[in-house]
Scaffold this motif. Sequence first.
Motif, PDB file in Angstrom:
ATOM      1  N   PHE A 171       0.832  -1.212   0.000  1.00  0.00           N
ATOM      2  CA  PHE A 171       0.000   0.000   0.000  1.00  0.00           C
ATOM      3  C   PHE A 171       0.866   1.261   0.000  1.00  0.00           C
ATOM      4  O   PHE A 171       0.439   2.309   0.489  1.00  0.00           O
ATOM      5  CB  PHE A 171      -0.922  -0.004   1.220  1.00  0.00           C
TER       6      PHE A 171
ATOM      7  N   LYS B  75      -0.624   4.542  -1.181  1.00  0.00           N
ATOM      8  CA  LYS B  75      -1.729   5.104  -0.379  1.00  0.00           C
ATOM      9  C   LYS B  75      -1.235   5.576   0.992  1.00  0.00           C
ATOM     10  O   LYS B  75      -1.898   6.381   1.655  1.00  0.00           O
ATOM     11  CB  LYS B  75      -2.816   4.053  -0.184  1.00  0.00           C
ATOM     12  N   LEU B  76      -0.074   5.083   1.385  1.00  0.00           N
ATOM     13  CA  LEU B  76       0.389   5.368   2.749  1.00  0.00           C
ATOM     14  C   LEU B  76       0.729   6.841   2.985  1.00  0.00           C
ATOM     15  O   LEU B  76       0.646   7.325   4.107  1.00  0.00           O
ATOM     16  CB  LEU B  76       1.624   4.516   3.068  1.00  0.00           C
TER      17      LEU B  76
ATOM     18  N   SER C 203      -0.859   9.358   2.306  1.00  0.00           N
ATOM     19  CA  SER C 203      -2.019  10.174   2.719  1.00  0.00           C
ATOM     20  C   SER C 203      -2.461   9.860   4.146  1.00  0.00           C
ATOM     21  O   SER C 203      -3.302  10.559   4.709  1.00  0.00           O
ATOM     22  CB  SER C 203      -3.174   9.941   1.747  1.00  0.00           C
TER      23      SER C 203
ATOM     24  N   ASN D 117      -9.022   7.227   4.679  1.00  0.00           N
ATOM     25  CA  ASN D 117      -7.716   7.115   5.327  1.00  0.00           C
ATOM     26  C   ASN D 117      -7.742   6.217   6.554  1.00  0.00           C
ATOM     27  O   ASN D 117      -6.811   5.452   6.811  1.00  0.00           O
ATOM     28  CB  ASN D 117      -7.232   8.513   5.740  1.00  0.00           C
TER      29      ASN D 117
ATOM     30  N   ILE E 217      -7.792   2.605   5.511  1.00  0.00           N
ATOM     31  CA  ILE E 217      -6.446   2.189   5.046  1.00  0.00           C
ATOM     32  C   ILE E 217      -5.530   1.990   6.256  1.00  0.00           C
ATOM     33  O   ILE E 217      -4.790   0.996   6.345  1.00  0.00           O
ATOM     34  CB  ILE E 217      -5.851   3.251   4.093  1.00  0.00           C
TER      35      ILE E 217
ATOM     36  N   ILE F 218      -3.863  -1.577   7.181  1.00  0.00           N
ATOM     37  CA  ILE F 218      -2.397  -1.754   7.177  1.00  0.00           C
ATOM     38  C   ILE F 218      -1.905  -2.208   8.555  1.00  0.00           C
ATOM     39  O   ILE F 218      -1.048  -3.096   8.650  1.00  0.00           O
ATOM     40  CB  ILE F 218      -1.695  -0.453   6.723  1.00  0.00           C
TER      41      ILE F 218
END
Lengths: 218, 261
Positions: A171, A174-175, A177, B3, B6, B10
């Motif tokens: 990712f 995307k990280l 942000s 966000n 995500i 993660i």
Amino acid sequence: MYNYFTPNTIIEVICLTIAVISLLKDSSWVWRSMILYLLITCLTEIGGIYVSRQAHNNHWVYNIFILFEAGFTHLMFAHLFNKYINSKPIIICGLALFCLFYVYEIESHGFFRYNHLTYAILSAQFVLYSLYYYYLLIQDHGYVNLKQSSDFWWVAGILFFYFSSTACNFFDDKLYSVMITPKHHLSYFIFKGLNIILYSCWSYSFICRKWPITKSEI
Amino acid sequence: MANNEIRNLIIIITVVFLIAPGFLLAYVFIYNRRKKSHIEEKAQMKLTFEAEIAKTQLEVQEQTMQTIGADLHDNIGQLLSLTSLTLNSIELEDIAKAEQKIDTAIDLTLRSIKEMRLLGKLLQGDQLIVLGLAEAIRYEISWLERSGKFVISYLQDDELPAAGNPDKDLILFRIVQEVLNNIIKHAGGTQIGIKLGYSEGILQLSINDNGVGFDMDNLPVEQRGMGLQNIQKRAAIIGGEAIIVSNPGAGTNVTISIQYP
């Protein structure tokens, strides 16, 4: 000067100190080379901080460092594999793959943007090497005291670090942000934690390497 | 994807990927510990095997010494006594009789020499095994036959491998000695049959007699513990199996099967 003391630099300097104490007189030049590698790591980390404060973009510093990272880690794995098999084919193929992606990324986006794809490929290689090492260890008929095996703990550090950073590698785009604090995004904290695990395992591995020498001297 | 989502994704993936190597290392640790106990077990088994081989060698030597002692007393001793008596009884005045007695004394001396040579061979004890199991058994039989108490038939398969296994040979030879001792001491039979067969990597040694036999189920504990368990234990040590079949009045049959060599 104070700004250079981050959790990463502190754990790296501690690991370098332990490496110097434990490995300086080691019989194997491959293990001794870990001192040089950790010195380069510390200099890169400090250099990275310095450059980011001066020019804001320090990616090129880590693009240079990844060459050392690939070289020294491959060298160490070659040394570990040689105890069980002829490591040359695997290591040469791994290095060739790394070089291919490195050149491709430099060609495609230049030297001043970090080679994320190369790093992801390198991480996958190291995970596979670690798993293969453990497979060879299990297959071997001899018994090794794993609690005091420097090889085992060195590979454990690699496996924890590179396997656990897979999500960050996946990712990656995307990280940027996902900010946790105004200054740092999520991957900064994840890598900080993984660095602590990696260098703790390595420090213990270096101590284990030193241990039999100390024991025989007594 | 927001966000927050995500971030959570993660973090979860990283934690899972952090736990997975932990489990892998735990597995390697457990496997390694099992490997250690396996190695220790193997070393222990090797020690037991070596101890049993040493014990067997000693027993074979003891048996040899007993045979030699008995032969010196019963056979060579008698021959030499007779020689001495014959020589003592010679009267030089009667030349013809004296010549006859001297010839008898020479004959007795030659027989003693022959017996001594045989004893010399037997003195090599467990070295007989170097000649091979079949040869060692044949030698043992020839001694037993000389007593004149038993009719022994010995059948040996031609397919026996040329290269034997000295450890297995020694144990098997000792089993033969033990079974023959049992027959001599307890069975009271007159006929002994020994067969050494080999087929598809399996060596089969079979010894039977026409003695009194015994009831396997009602054997006293002290008798069960001595010979029979020893035979079975020794066969097991070389990876084989001993089957003992006996019935009162119907003799006994001992069969040992092992992978060979």
